[in-house]
Design an enzyme around this catalytic site. Structure first.
Site, mmCIF file in Angstrom:
data_model
loop_
_atom_site.group_PDB
_atom_site.id
_atom_site.type_symbol
_atom_site.label_atom_id
_atom_site.label_comp_id
_atom_site.label_asym_id
_atom_site.label_seq_id
_atom_site.Cartn_x
_atom_site.Cartn_y
_atom_site.Cartn_z
ATOM 1 N N MET A 3 37.378 48.916 44.100
ATOM 2 C CA MET A 3 38.236 50.040 43.731
ATOM 3 C C MET A 3 39.678 49.709 44.087
ATOM 4 S SD MET A 3 36.056 53.480 44.393
ATOM 5 C CE MET A 3 34.557 53.781 43.451
ATOM 6 N N ASP A 4 40.411 49.299 43.073
ATOM 7 C CA ASP A 4 41.764 48.790 43.258
ATOM 8 C C ASP A 4 42.748 49.909 43.584
ATOM 9 O OD1 ASP A 4 43.895 46.682 42.874
ATOM 10 O OD2 ASP A 4 44.476 48.094 41.296
#
Length: 581
Positions: A239-240
């Site tokens: 999850m950037d």
């Protein structure tokens, strides 16, 4: 409705109430939870999650690479990458993180134009699925922002269609003084739309426009994307930049309660669809804030150990492990069902925010100056007070470790291997950048062509040239690859190196850095000790209290320890893994 599905729906409704508290929605929580369940196809395929279950073991090592880090004429890079991994890594590395492989407009993939497509220049979904069939696949969920060239943002400008209400806007008159920024560019982007002039929130760049998760349609869009990725073989979701996801004017707009609850909701959905899937949060923030993303073992399965790179590099260039040891002693053991994601090099640089509060300003200044001396560049951010502050050091790890604060020396290769020997022994899952496997140096040509500091560590290798380099005994690339594979092969056979095995920090002075690992069945112990200086150091075995009834061996040299009370001389940057079985 089954009891499992009924319980999940009730849980989702509670989570939605937390996320959207005080926000008027155009549908009920009951309706919204039904939509989420339908998008994930859980009405037909729901599974029981394994709570506090470790979906990893000591055999897991993740290669970090771009889809086109290795290229070949007349061949899709994803096919080339697969061939390269099969030929040179084989079974040594069982997982791969392919950095954003979608159509993009900037930031080497992190400004996504279309989440549902594979960049045609790289290959197609079949190539992705073939890689996922060979190795456990990790992919990016670029969830905070997308490209300003995306269809969604073009619909926002036109004021119609999907995306027309997906993006966060604010007024230049709003109090945005507390907003935490990782960049120096203006936060708001002026955009002419069918509704008039809008000011779009851009945490990173004006080509990366931030989503407005106050609109539940944005959440639904990303759940649909997650389902597609699962269907294509993705089993680890990175999850950037997720810490910036929820914004509230007048606050820091980072690490907000709603952000944590959205992660918990996405985990609820993912684990009921694919119980062995893993969520890793990428939050390049101070260490204490980063740890909160474990939640109560109900948020991220793993968090990026962002403090490790700057602390470990600092240790090896100063020959003093005080700060690294102090940090390691403060790190809580990850409970079952969670773990750390350890890395010391990546496609980005060596972040400095995670060193805040761990290294003094003087130490950070010395570290920065040394990296600049070794050819590195520095990226900056704007603080809440408007001050320009170093955010990240951009440099290839092989060059970052070419010397000490005194300058370059002859110990670069040994120092580089020492860094990885330390990282591979630590609690957590190791992630290794492809350029660390290859000993790639600073790419000044790419830096010059792109004018982006991060390009210095994003070399694109020609397959035939790289094969020639790796076939020569006279360059460091082959030496690095062989020694890295040797370390990984040893690590992946040791129960005491399970990501959740017991770990204690050893006190051996400031020139020897050590820690002890013990397998969860308590049968195997490994003492991991490194000389982090450019001078020989004496290791007094008696200080380790080795059990005299056990047979001890250094796993790296495959040397038996004849006397557990003897003194051993560790050469500069030598690591020993002393194991009893």
């Amino acid at each position: 409705m089954s009891e499992l599905l009924d319980n999940l729906k009730h849980k989702l409704q509670q989570q939605l109430e937390v996320i959207y508290d005080g926000i008027t929605l155009n549908r009920s929580y009951d309706k919204l939870s039904d939509e989420l369940i339908a998008l994930m196809r859980l009405n037909d395929e729901i599974q029981q999650p394994g709570f506090f279950q470790n979906n990893w073991d000591e055999g897991d090592v993740i290669l970090i690479t771009y889809g086109d880090s290795v290229i070949r004429d007349n061949e899709h890079p994803l096919k080339t990458l697969r061939k390269f991994m099969d030929k040179y890594f084989g079974n040594t590395i069982n997982s791969v993180h392919i950095l954003p492989f979608f159509p993009y407009s900037s930031d080497d993939g992190f400004s996504v134009i279309d989440y549902s497509s594979v960049n045609e220049a790289l290959g197609d979904w079949k190539d992705i699925e073939n890689i996922a069939g060979d190795r456990r696949l990790m992919a990016d969920l670029v969830i905070n922002h997308c490209s300003s060239r995306s269809a969604w943002f073009q619909n926002f400008i036109r004021g119609e269609g999907p995306g027309s209400d997906y993006f966060f806007t604010a007024s230049p008159d709003d109090d945005l003084s507390q907003v935490v920024r990782p960049r120096t560019s203006p936060l708001l982007r002026e955009t002419e739309t069918a509704r008039g002039l809008e000011h779009v929130w851009c945490t990173f760049s004006h080509d990366q426009v931030d989503f407005d998760f106050r609109n539940p349609d944005v959440l639904l869009a990303f759940v649909s994307i997650i389902r597609q990725y699962l269907d294509s073989g993705v089993r680890i979701f990175r999850m950037d930049a997720v810490a910036f996801l929820w914004k509230i004017v007048g606050t820091t707009s980072i690490n907000l309660m709603q952000t944590h609850e959205i992660i918990r909701l996405l985990r609820s959905l993912i684990e009921h669809a694919q119980p062995d899937a893993v969520i890793i949060t990428e939050t390049n923030i101070p260490n204490t804030q980063n740890l909160t993303y474990f939640g109560n073992a109900n948020e991220a399965h793993a968090i990026y150990n962002f403090s490790l790179p700057p602390l470990l590099v600092n240790t090896l260039i100063t020959g003093n492990c005080l700060y690294l040891k102090r940090w390691l002693m403060s790190m809580p053991p990850a409970q079952n069902g969670t773990t750390y994601f350890n890395f010391i090099a990546s496609h980005d640089g060596i972040g400095l925010r995670p060193a805040e509060g761990l290294l003094s300003d003087e130490e950070i200044s010395t570290l920065i100056n040394t990296m600049k001396q070794f050819g590195g560049r520095i990226s900056w951010r704007t603080t809440e007070s408007g001050e320009q502050k170093a955010y990240e050091m951009n440099i290839a790890l092989f060059d970052a470790l070419q010397g000490t604060t005194a300058g370059p020396d002859k110990w670069g290769l040994e120092r580089f291997i020492c860094a990885h020997a330390i990282m591979l022994g630590l609690e957590g899952i190791p992630g290794i950048y492809i350029h660390s496997m290859l000993g790639t140096a600073n790419d000044y040509e790419k830096l010059k062509n792109t004018h982006h500091n991060r390009a210095i560590n994003r070399k694109r290798w020609d397959y035939d040239m790289l094969t020639m380099e790796l076939g020569s005994k006279f360059n460091h690339h082959q030496k690095v690859l062989n020694r890295m594979k040797q370390l990984i092969d040893i690590r992946t056979r040791q129960k005491a190196f399970h990501p959740n095995a017991i770990q204690f920090t050893l006190h051996l002075g400031l020139q020897l850095f050590g820690f002890w690992r013990q397998s969860m069945d308590r049968r195997q112990s490994i003492f991991c000790i490194s000389n982090i200086t450019d001078e020989p150091q004496i290791l007094r075995m008696g200080e380790l209290n080795l059990t005299v009834t056990d047979t001890w061996r250094d796993l790296i040299t495959d040397t038996k320890i004849s006397d557990p009370m003897e003194e051993v001389t560790l050469q500069p940057y030598q690591t020993v893994w002393l194991a009893n079985s």
